[in-house]
Design a protein around this motif. Sequence first.
Motif, PDB file in Angstrom:
ATOM      1  N   TRP A  51       0.842  -1.201   0.000  1.00  0.00           N
ATOM      2  CA  TRP A  51       0.000   0.000   0.000  1.00  0.00           C
ATOM      3  C   TRP A  51       0.879   1.253   0.000  1.00  0.00           C
ATOM      4  CZ3 TRP A  51      -4.699  -0.017   3.817  1.00  0.00           C
ATOM      5  CH2 TRP A  51      -5.566   1.050   3.539  1.00  0.00           C
ATOM      6  N   ILE A  52       1.894   1.266   0.854  1.00  0.00           N
ATOM      7  CA  ILE A  52       2.803   2.413   0.942  1.00  0.00           C
ATOM      8  C   ILE A  52       3.603   2.566  -0.340  1.00  0.00           C
ATOM      9  CG2 ILE A  52       4.861   3.252   2.141  1.00  0.00           C
ATOM     10  CD1 ILE A  52       3.564   1.924   4.719  1.00  0.00           C
ATOM     11  N   LEU A  53       4.075   1.474  -0.900  1.00  0.00           N
ATOM     12  CA  LEU A  53       4.837   1.540  -2.153  1.00  0.00           C
ATOM     13  C   LEU A  53       3.953   1.968  -3.318  1.00  0.00           C
ATOM     14  CD1 LEU A  53       7.103  -1.632  -1.848  1.00  0.00           C
ATOM     15  CD2 LEU A  53       7.646   0.737  -1.217  1.00  0.00           C
ATOM     16  N   SER A  54       2.705   1.515  -3.323  1.00  0.00           N
ATOM     17  CA  SER A  54       1.765   1.939  -4.370  1.00  0.00           C
ATOM     18  C   SER A  54       1.560   3.443  -4.300  1.00  0.00           C
ATOM     19  CB  SER A  54       0.418   1.222  -4.211  1.00  0.00           C
ATOM     20  OG  SER A  54       0.550  -0.152  -4.426  1.00  0.00           O
ATOM     21  N   GLN A  55       1.379   3.951  -3.093  1.00  0.00           N
ATOM     22  CA  GLN A  55       1.216   5.393  -2.908  1.00  0.00           C
ATOM     23  C   GLN A  55       2.465   6.124  -3.401  1.00  0.00           C
ATOM     24  OE1 GLN A  55       1.532   6.982   1.065  1.00  0.00           O
ATOM     25  NE2 GLN A  55      -0.102   8.467   0.680  1.00  0.00           N
ATOM     26  N   ALA A  56       3.638   5.601  -3.082  1.00  0.00           N
ATOM     27  CA  ALA A  56       4.896   6.229  -3.501  1.00  0.00           C
ATOM     28  C   ALA A  56       5.014   6.290  -5.021  1.00  0.00           C
ATOM     29  CB  ALA A  56       6.076   5.471  -2.899  1.00  0.00           C
ATOM     30  N   ALA A  57       4.461   5.277  -5.693  1.00  0.00           N
ATOM     31  CA  ALA A  57       4.518   5.227  -7.155  1.00  0.00           C
ATOM     32  C   ALA A  57       3.347   5.951  -7.809  1.00  0.00           C
ATOM     33  CB  ALA A  57       4.552   3.768  -7.623  1.00  0.00           C
ATOM     34  N   GLY A  58       2.426   6.460  -7.002  1.00  0.00           N
ATOM     35  CA  GLY A  58       1.283   7.192  -7.548  1.00  0.00           C
ATOM     36  C   GLY A  58       0.156   6.306  -8.042  1.00  0.00           C
ATOM     37  N   TYR A  59       0.111   5.078  -7.556  1.00  0.00           N
ATOM     38  CA  TYR A  59      -0.922   4.142  -7.977  1.00  0.00           C
ATOM     39  C   TYR A  59      -1.890   3.862  -6.834  1.00  0.00           C
ATOM     40  CZ  TYR A  59       1.828   3.217 -12.115  1.00  0.00           C
ATOM     41  OH  TYR A  59       2.502   3.354 -13.284  1.00  0.00           O
ATOM     42  N   ARG A  60      -3.137   3.627  -7.196  1.00  0.00           N
ATOM     43  CA  ARG A  60      -4.140   3.261  -6.197  1.00  0.00           C
ATOM     44  C   ARG A  60      -3.899   1.818  -5.769  1.00  0.00           C
ATOM     45  NH1 ARG A  60      -9.112   4.932  -4.202  1.00  0.00           N
ATOM     46  NH2 ARG A  60     -10.476   3.203  -3.674  1.00  0.00           N
ATOM     47  N   PHE A  61      -4.033   1.569  -4.500  1.00  0.00           N
ATOM     48  CA  PHE A  61      -3.842   0.244  -3.934  1.00  0.00           C
ATOM     49  C   PHE A  61      -5.192  -0.400  -3.645  1.00  0.00           C
ATOM     50  CE2 PHE A  61      -3.768  -2.293   0.006  1.00  0.00           C
ATOM     51  CZ  PHE A  61      -2.954  -3.319  -0.413  1.00  0.00           C
ATOM     52  N   TYR A  62      -5.288  -1.681  -3.887  1.00  0.00           N
ATOM     53  CA  TYR A  62      -6.481  -2.452  -3.555  1.00  0.00           C
ATOM     54  C   TYR A  62      -6.058  -3.632  -2.692  1.00  0.00           C
ATOM     55  CZ  TYR A  62      -8.619   0.194  -7.314  1.00  0.00           C
ATOM     56  OH  TYR A  62      -9.074   1.208  -8.102  1.00  0.00           O
ATOM     57  N   ILE A  63      -6.637  -3.730  -1.518  1.00  0.00           N
ATOM     58  CA  ILE A  63      -6.360  -4.877  -0.660  1.00  0.00           C
ATOM     59  C   ILE A  63      -6.824  -6.138  -1.379  1.00  0.00           C
ATOM     60  CG2 ILE A  63      -7.091  -6.022   1.476  1.00  0.00           C
ATOM     61  CD1 ILE A  63      -7.010  -3.275   2.804  1.00  0.00           C
ATOM     62  N   SER A  64      -6.018  -7.190  -1.285  1.00  0.00           N
ATOM     63  CA  SER A  64      -6.333  -8.429  -1.985  1.00  0.00           C
ATOM     64  C   SER A  64      -6.541  -9.571  -1.003  1.00  0.00           C
ATOM     65  CB  SER A  64      -5.200  -8.790  -2.942  1.00  0.00           C
ATOM     66  OG  SER A  64      -5.448 -10.055  -3.515  1.00  0.00           O
ATOM     67  N   ALA A  65      -7.758 -10.094  -0.985  1.00  0.00           N
ATOM     68  CA  ALA A  65      -8.044 -11.283  -0.190  1.00  0.00           C
ATOM     69  C   ALA A  65      -7.559 -12.528  -0.927  1.00  0.00           C
ATOM     70  CB  ALA A  65      -9.534 -11.391   0.109  1.00  0.00           C
ATOM     71  N   ASP A  66      -7.346 -12.412  -2.239  1.00  0.00           N
ATOM     72  CA  ASP A  66      -6.725 -13.461  -3.044  1.00  0.00           C
ATOM     73  C   ASP A  66      -7.394 -14.818  -2.859  1.00  0.00           C
ATOM     74  OD1 ASP A  66      -4.826 -14.494  -4.819  1.00  0.00           O
ATOM     75  OD2 ASP A  66      -3.404 -14.952  -3.230  1.00  0.00           O
ATOM     76  N   ASN A  67      -8.722 -14.828  -2.883  1.00  0.00           N
ATOM     77  CA  ASN A  67      -9.443 -16.091  -2.686  1.00  0.00           C
ATOM     78  C   ASN A  67     -10.750 -16.092  -3.480  1.00  0.00           C
ATOM     79  OD1 ASN A  67      -9.585 -18.672  -1.558  1.00  0.00           O
ATOM     80  ND2 ASN A  67     -10.783 -17.962   0.191  1.00  0.00           N
ATOM     81  N   LEU A  68     -10.642 -15.849  -4.764  1.00  0.00           N
ATOM     82  CA  LEU A  68     -11.830 -15.702  -5.610  1.00  0.00           C
ATOM     83  C   LEU A  68     -12.678 -16.959  -5.685  1.00  0.00           C
ATOM     84  CD1 LEU A  68     -10.196 -13.692  -8.522  1.00  0.00           C
ATOM     85  CD2 LEU A  68     -11.562 -12.804  -6.618  1.00  0.00           C
ATOM     86  N   ASN A  69     -12.056 -18.121  -5.595  1.00  0.00           N
ATOM     87  CA  ASN A  69     -12.794 -19.381  -5.722  1.00  0.00           C
ATOM     88  C   ASN A  69     -12.987 -20.101  -4.393  1.00  0.00           C
ATOM     89  OD1 ASN A  69     -13.043 -19.240  -8.582  1.00  0.00           O
ATOM     90  ND2 ASN A  69     -10.868 -19.753  -8.725  1.00  0.00           N
ATOM     91  N   GLY A  70     -12.690 -19.416  -3.304  1.00  0.00           N
ATOM     92  CA  GLY A  70     -12.835 -20.027  -1.988  1.00  0.00           C
ATOM     93  C   GLY A  70     -14.140 -19.638  -1.325  1.00  0.00           C
ATOM     94  N   GLU A  71     -14.261 -20.029  -0.062  1.00  0.00           N
ATOM     95  CA  GLU A  71     -15.448 -19.684   0.712  1.00  0.00           C
ATOM     96  C   GLU A  71     -15.560 -18.172   0.830  1.00  0.00           C
ATOM     97  OE1 GLU A  71     -15.962 -21.421   4.609  1.00  0.00           O
ATOM     98  OE2 GLU A  71     -15.098 -23.313   3.906  1.00  0.00           O
ATOM     99  N   ALA A  72     -16.771 -17.678   0.727  1.00  0.00           N
ATOM    100  CA  ALA A  72     -17.005 -16.247   0.925  1.00  0.00           C
ATOM    101  C   ALA A  72     -16.800 -15.935   2.403  1.00  0.00           C
ATOM    102  CB  ALA A  72     -18.421 -15.884   0.500  1.00  0.00           C
TER     103      ALA A  72
END
Length: 128
Positions: A51-72
Amino acid sequence: MMLVELSHWLIAGPQRRLKEDFGYWYRPDGRNEDEQKAFEQVEVKPQAIEWILSQAAGYRFYISADNLNGEATDNSSFKEAVYHQVVDYAEHGLSKRAQSFREALVAFYGTGDPKAPILLDAFLIGAI
């Protein structure tokens, strides 16, 4: 994707950097609720640094749960934990390696003064 892997590298000490995936626990997409909670526990610091590095590079950060096919699951506590870790880094500083990389990104992308502290601005808060 690259910044999160880099974040893992920035956290890992010299011995961990010699291990595959820096010795971090990982179970691929499709995790159940308990596995997802374990994933979230090890991802708080790397995603905060991302998140901090994304901000430093001027990009929006999105938190990733990284579990698209898992239990909701409700990942609001994970998002909050990542945010609080960003606040902690802003107040107490990053490791020397992470700070050096952050400064290089700020300088390269022209997003501010590389030596300025991490700002908890609307750009940063907007990701949660």
